[in-house]
Motif scaffolding. Structure first.
Motif, mmCIF file in Angstrom:
data_model
loop_
_atom_site.group_PDB
_atom_site.id
_atom_site.type_symbol
_atom_site.label_atom_id
_atom_site.label_comp_id
_atom_site.label_asym_id
_atom_site.label_seq_id
_atom_site.Cartn_x
_atom_site.Cartn_y
_atom_site.Cartn_z
ATOM 1 N N CYS A 266 27.463 -41.859 -13.284
ATOM 2 C CA CYS A 266 26.231 -41.881 -14.079
ATOM 3 C C CYS A 266 26.116 -40.715 -15.067
ATOM 4 O O CYS A 266 25.421 -40.808 -16.060
ATOM 5 C CB CYS A 266 25.003 -41.922 -13.173
ATOM 6 N N CYS B 131 29.389 -34.205 -8.155
ATOM 7 C CA CYS B 131 29.054 -35.038 -6.998
ATOM 8 C C CYS B 131 30.306 -35.523 -6.259
ATOM 9 O O CYS B 131 30.227 -35.949 -5.115
ATOM 10 C CB CYS B 131 28.190 -36.232 -7.418
ATOM 11 N N CYS C 98 23.831 -40.991 -9.028
ATOM 12 C CA CYS C 98 24.725 -41.960 -8.365
ATOM 13 C C CYS C 98 25.531 -41.336 -7.232
ATOM 14 O O CYS C 98 25.873 -42.004 -6.270
ATOM 15 C CB CYS C 98 25.678 -42.568 -9.395
ATOM 16 N N ARG C 99 25.862 -40.070 -7.350
ATOM 17 C CA ARG C 99 26.722 -39.351 -6.407
ATOM 18 C C ARG C 99 28.080 -40.036 -6.219
ATOM 19 O O ARG C 99 28.681 -39.984 -5.143
ATOM 20 C CB ARG C 99 26.025 -39.136 -5.054
ATOM 21 N N CYS D 166 24.785 -35.527 -12.791
ATOM 22 C CA CYS D 166 24.978 -34.231 -12.151
ATOM 23 C C CYS D 166 25.615 -33.238 -13.113
ATOM 24 O O CYS D 166 26.266 -33.624 -14.073
ATOM 25 C CB CYS D 166 25.815 -34.370 -10.883
HETATM 26 S S1 FES Z 1 25.535 -37.896 -9.746
HETATM 27 FE FE1 FES Z 1 26.228 -39.538 -11.023
HETATM 28 S S2 FES Z 1 28.016 -38.664 -11.883
HETATM 29 FE FE2 FES Z 1 27.451 -37.145 -10.438
#
Ligand code: FES
Ligand code: HEM
Ligand code: SF4
Lengths: 257, 221
Positions: A63, A84, A58-59, A66
């Motif tokens: 989610c 992220c 999701c960055r 990462c």
């Molecule tokens: S990529 Fe989703 S929480 Fe960091």
């Protein structure tokens, strides 16, 4: 900004890995940590080298995909954020940054910085759910919930299952994660019904996956990007003890049918 | 299921640890009588009372059981915890943690070594396994203690051991309550302060006695 990166590289689960040093140049201070790694990977691709593998989705911190253990801390130096959500302005120009994968027996390395965190899913599958017939949406006020309980349950439900608690823990324990799940469900009337069986099966599953036990060092709470409190671990212990003592009286669980 | 689970093991450890912590207070109370200048009358009377009181007679095996259980689980749990991270990080963890919480095994081992010495110095003599030094009776703990504590090296080591125990206890008290499931937004911060205060009382109290006897010009053997 320019950085020297020391990154754990490992071809596959069986290969022997090691730290490799890279340098990235011309990184914007407001770029995210992953944009900085994207820059490095573009550099590597241009040179015909293998890019560094890391997990992300999701960055935007929701989610839990990462990871990354940055300079001795899961999710890096800033409190309350995922990797992220980390930006390069949190580092000084010219810094050397150490990047390692989460380390735990229960989280085997897949490649480079990617680890297999499905052990956390397995714990959830062992009881981290509520067995209800999903009919129509019930009326919001049909079941009364104390405000304090709904707040505490909501706080616990904020866990995104990233595993930073396991990565930070000196014992690689998953107690903050499972504490959050058990509290979240046990605090609400819908979850209470199965609370006794849930805590026993989830703890049994966790114990079989190679996680360590809790020494109450509280490193998990310090590193959790969602601010999950160790009060949830105390609640887990409480739920476990009361359920284990009354275990023989508990009816066999039928799965809601 | 109940006993083999990681949580149950910790709960037993915490209960045994809290019991040991209570015992330390009683022990300290009696030891402080060594400092009274009555030539050991009060201390000997208290030691006599402890040796003959039926309640204490029952408590003694419980105490030994408590130590054994705590130490056995301490070693087992520490071993399992180490095994949970077979490949360690290149850069050691710098997350904020409860003070001394990562060194419970190390401080525990020092306390264990101290206990072994302590057993040889007092308990095995009382039981008759080890002969008391020249001129000191088998049950004369007062003069035995005074003789040992008059040696500055012994006293120094003794005090150092209690400093390490203090580190153990500083994390231990609040940790035991957390393990038992007792965490409260208002009382837990107070408990942490009380646990540290308890650790300081134990360390300062136990250390004061040998240091005073070894180094005070007022000491008369
Ligand atoms: S990529 Fe989703 S929480 Fe960091
Ligand atoms: C008078 C002596 C001692 C007292 C009063 C004491 C007390 C305690 C208490 C109350 C705890 C907290 C338990 C919990 O969090 O659940 C603890 C933890 C611990 N103790 Fe002791 N202890 C003593 C001696 C020892 C010894 C001799 C060892 C030897 C190895 C030891 C090893 C440990 C370990 C390893 C832990 C941490 C366990 C973990 O990882 O959570 N202790 N102690
Ligand atoms: S408790 Fe916090 S650190 Fe642990 S998995 Fe959930 S969000 Fe991540």
């Amino acid at each position: 900004m320019n950085f020297t990166l020391r990154i754990w590289r490992q071809k596959n689960a069986a290969a022997k890995g090691g730290m490799v040093t890279y340098s990235v140049r011309g990184v914007c201070a407001d770029s995210s940590f992953f944009e900085m790694l994207d820059t490095l990977n573009q550099q590597l691709v241009d040179e015909g080298a293998e890019p560094v593998c890391f997990d992300h989705d999701c960055r935007e911190g929701i989610c839990g995909t990462c990871s990354l253990y940055i300079n001795g801390r899961p999710h890096g130096p800033v409190k309350g954020v995922t990797t992220c959500q980390l930006h390069m302005r949190s580092f000084a120009d010219g810094d050397t940054i150490n990047i390692e994968p989460w380390r735990a027996k229960a989280f085997p390395i897949v490649r480079d910085l990617i680890v297999d965190r499905s052990a956390l899913d397995r714990i959830n599958q062992a009881g981290g759910y509520v067995s209800v017939n999903s009919g129509g949406v019930p009326d919001a006020n049909a079941i009364a919930v104390r405000k304090a309980d709904s707040d505490a349950a909501f706080d616990a439900a904020a866990c995104i299952g990233c595993g930073a608690c396991v990565a930070a823990c000196a014992n690689a324990a998953a107690m903050l994660f499972i504490g959050a799940k058990v509290s979240h469900l046990a605090l609400l009337p819908q979850g209470k019904v199965e609370a006794r069986e849930r805590v026993l099966t989830m703890v049994e599953c966790m114990d079989g996956l190679g996680f360590g036990g809790c020494s109450n060092t509280y490193a998990c709470e310090a590193e959790c990007p969602k601010g999950i409190s160790v009060a949830n671990i105390a609640m887990l212990n409480r739920e476990f003890l009361s359920s284990a003592i009354r275990k023989d009286k508990a009816k066999p669980f039928s799965g809601g049918f | 299921m109940l006993l083999s689970s990681s949580i149950a093991g910790k709960v037993l450890m915490a209960l045994a640890g809290l019991f040991l912590a209570m015992f330390l207070l009683v022990h300290l109370g009696i030891n402080l009588l060594l400092l009274s200048s009555d030539g050991g009358v009060a201390f000997t009377a208290a030691a006599e009372f402890m040796a003959t009181n039926p309640i204490i007679k029952i408590a003694e095996p419980v105490l030994f059981g408590g130590f054994l259980l705590h130490i056995a689980f301490g070693m087992m749990v520490s071993g399992q915890n180490r095994a949970a991270r077979p490949v360690r990080y290149q850069e050691s963890n710098s997350s904020e943690t409860s003070l001394f919480s990562k060194y419970m095994f190390h401080t525990g081992i020092v306390v264990f070594l101290f206990l072994a010495m302590h057993m040889a110095d007092f308990y095995l003599i009382k039981l008759g396994f080890i002969a008391p030094p020249e001129g000191i009776g088998q049950h004369d703990f007062y003069h035995r203690a005074m003789l040992l504590f008059s040696n500055p090296w012994y006293s120094g080591f003794y005090a150092l051991s209690f400093l390490v125990l203090g580190f153990h206890l500083n994390h231990a008290i609040q940790s035991a309550f957390q393990t038992l499931g007792l965490n409260h937004s208002r009382y837990t911060p107070a408990l942490k302060v009380a646990g540290s205060a308890y650790a300081i009382i134990i360390t300062v109290g136990f250390s004061l006695i040998p240091l005073w006897i070894a180094f005070s010009p007022l000491t008369r053997l």
